[in-house]
Design a protein around this motif. Structure first.
Motif, PDB file in Angstrom:
ATOM      1  N   ARG A 159       0.846  -1.193   0.000  1.00 22.38           N
ATOM      2  CA  ARG A 159       0.000   0.000   0.000  1.00 22.38           C
ATOM      3  C   ARG A 159       0.879   1.240   0.000  1.00 22.38           C
ATOM      4  O   ARG A 159       1.770   1.369   0.836  1.00 22.38           O
TER       5      ARG A 159
ATOM      6  N   TRP B  31       1.553   5.397   0.426  1.00 23.40           N
ATOM      7  CA  TRP B  31       1.140   6.322   1.477  1.00 23.40           C
ATOM      8  C   TRP B  31      -0.218   6.936   1.193  1.00 23.40           C
ATOM      9  O   TRP B  31      -0.965   7.311   2.111  1.00 23.40           O
ATOM     10  N   TRP B  32      -0.576   7.044  -0.091  1.00 31.75           N
ATOM     11  CA  TRP B  32      -1.821   7.687  -0.492  1.00 31.75           C
ATOM     12  C   TRP B  32      -3.041   6.809  -0.240  1.00 31.75           C
ATOM     13  O   TRP B  32      -4.166   7.307  -0.235  1.00 31.75           O
ATOM     14  N   HIS B  33      -2.819   5.510  -0.023  1.00 33.67           N
ATOM     15  CA  HIS B  33      -3.945   4.582   0.109  1.00 33.67           C
ATOM     16  C   HIS B  33      -4.858   4.961   1.274  1.00 33.67           C
ATOM     17  O   HIS B  33      -6.087   4.893   1.166  1.00 33.67           O
ATOM     18  N   ARG B  34      -4.264   5.389   2.376  1.00 35.23           N
ATOM     19  CA  ARG B  34      -5.070   5.699   3.560  1.00 35.23           C
ATOM     20  C   ARG B  34      -5.915   6.960   3.371  1.00 35.23           C
ATOM     21  O   ARG B  34      -6.820   7.238   4.175  1.00 35.23           O
ATOM     22  N   HIS B  35      -5.636   7.727   2.317  1.00 37.08           N
ATOM     23  CA  HIS B  35      -6.389   8.963   2.059  1.00 37.08           C
ATOM     24  C   HIS B  35      -7.447   8.786   0.966  1.00 37.08           C
ATOM     25  O   HIS B  35      -8.093   9.760   0.585  1.00 37.08           O
ATOM     26  N   ARG B  36      -7.624   7.567   0.464  1.00 36.87           N
ATOM     27  CA  ARG B  36      -8.438   7.382  -0.728  1.00 36.87           C
ATOM     28  C   ARG B  36      -9.893   7.819  -0.540  1.00 36.87           C
ATOM     29  O   ARG B  36     -10.547   8.247  -1.492  1.00 36.87           O
ATOM     30  N   GLN B  37     -10.417   7.724   0.696  1.00 34.66           N
ATOM     31  CA  GLN B  37     -11.804   8.120   0.923  1.00 34.66           C
ATOM     32  C   GLN B  37     -11.994   9.625   0.811  1.00 34.66           C
ATOM     33  O   GLN B  37     -13.097  10.109   0.536  1.00 34.66           O
TER      34      GLN B  37
ATOM     35  N   ASP C 216      -6.616   8.548  -6.435  1.00 39.68           N
ATOM     36  CA  ASP C 216      -5.612   7.789  -5.690  1.00 39.68           C
ATOM     37  C   ASP C 216      -4.788   6.932  -6.646  1.00 39.68           C
ATOM     38  O   ASP C 216      -3.574   6.773  -6.467  1.00 39.68           O
TER      39      ASP C 216
ATOM     40  N   GLU D 208      -7.081  17.260   5.104  1.00 39.38           N
ATOM     41  CA  GLU D 208      -6.506  16.022   4.574  1.00 39.38           C
ATOM     42  C   GLU D 208      -6.117  16.182   3.108  1.00 39.38           C
ATOM     43  O   GLU D 208      -5.048  15.731   2.684  1.00 39.38           O
TER      44      GLU D 208
END
Length: 289
Positions: free
Chosen positions: A85, A87-93, A100, A148
């Motif tokens: 994953r 770093w951007w994965h956790r911000h996808r929402q 993303d 974010e």
């Protein structure tokens, strides 16, 4: 070889390699599926990118396709990297659908060619300017969501400065980008001076299309072209809309936008003239204070 590695880009390469290997083998998806003890839908999902295969799945596929030695090891390693994953994965929402994936591809690109008719490209925005843009376009987003998005935008800019090989950025800006005030006069002045600083970097080129150039081929909207350090990874184009982003893989579509970018570059002022143009606009902002 790029020192930056992205799971998204690794997955794109793996997907292309699995398609190529099956085409070269002359086997149907159903025949491949039977040999690895899976369904043809599973093979289809591997080849279309809907599922990221495990290293063991890729190992089984290489047996079917007769791939051995370093080539096999490389594909299995690619599968391992693709399942990580970024770093951007956790911000996808917090991001618009598709963006993303773009960030993941941008993370491994060697060259970014961007045309922007309305605002400064995200890779070149100051934090204050980015916040003003995001607040203006977010409409119903909570302050935490705005924070974010700003954080993601600032994190992406590490590509221009390292670590590893910095990305090469060629940005063509319509004059409207410079004339439209975003945020306060001070925010705009700071942004324009930031563009001048970035333009002095050896890996950044900024070109301005003045209003006097008239109509041009990209009046339908912004786009971004990505090129990659390895020849096996073809160029791609990213098209962004208000609610989503699109990465068409059709080579003809990419070729069309590549020709369009060349046409824009021919219309734009040179790098030095563009810097002078931006400096004059920054001076105007200072005089407004």
């Amino acid at each position: 070889m790029a020192s930056r590695r992205s799971p998204t880009a690794r997955h794109r390469r793996l997907m292309a390699e699995l398609n190529r290997l099956r085409d070269d083998s002359g086997l149907t998806r159903a025949q491949v599926a039977e040999r690895i003890g899976a369904t043809d839908t599973t093979v289809w999902r591997y080849e279309t990118g809907l599922t990221r295969p495990k290293p063991s799945d890729v190992s089984a596929l290489t047996e079917v396709y007769g791939v051995t030695g370093e080539a096999k090891d490389s594909l299995i390693q690619m599968a391992r990297e693709a399942r990580k994953r970024g770093w951007w994965h956790r911000h996808r929402q917090a991001l618009k659908p598709g963006f993303d994936s773009y960030i993941g591809l941008e993370a491994e690109a060697s060259v970014v060619r961007s045309y922007e008719p309305l605002v400064v490209p995200g890779l070149m925005q100051t934090e204050a300017y980015a916040r003003a843009v995001i607040e203006a376009t977010a409409l119903t987003h909570a302050p935490s969501a705005v924070d974010e998005k700003v954080s993601v935008r600032m994190s992406r800019q590490q590509l221009l400065h390292g670590p590893g090989d910095p990305i090469q950025l060629v940005a063509v800006l319509d004059e409207a980008v410079l004339q439209r005030q975003v945020g306060s006069t001070e925010v705009m002045r700071e942004q324009l001076k930031h563009l001048l600083d970035l333009g002095r970097l050896p890996n950044v080129e900024i070109r301005v299309i003045p209003f006097s150039a008239g109509a041009h081929a990209a009046m339908d909207g912004k786009f971004c072209l990505l090129s990659f350090p390895e020849p096996e990874d073809p160029d791609l184009v990213y098209l962004e809309q208000a609610a989503s982003g699109l990465v068409p893989e059709d080579p003809e579509e990419v070729r069309r936008y590549t020709l369009m970018f060349g046409s824009l570059s021919a219309l734009a002022l040179g790098a030095e003239a563009s810097a002078a143009f931006i400096a004059q606009r920054a001076k105007s902002c200072s005089n407004q204070q």
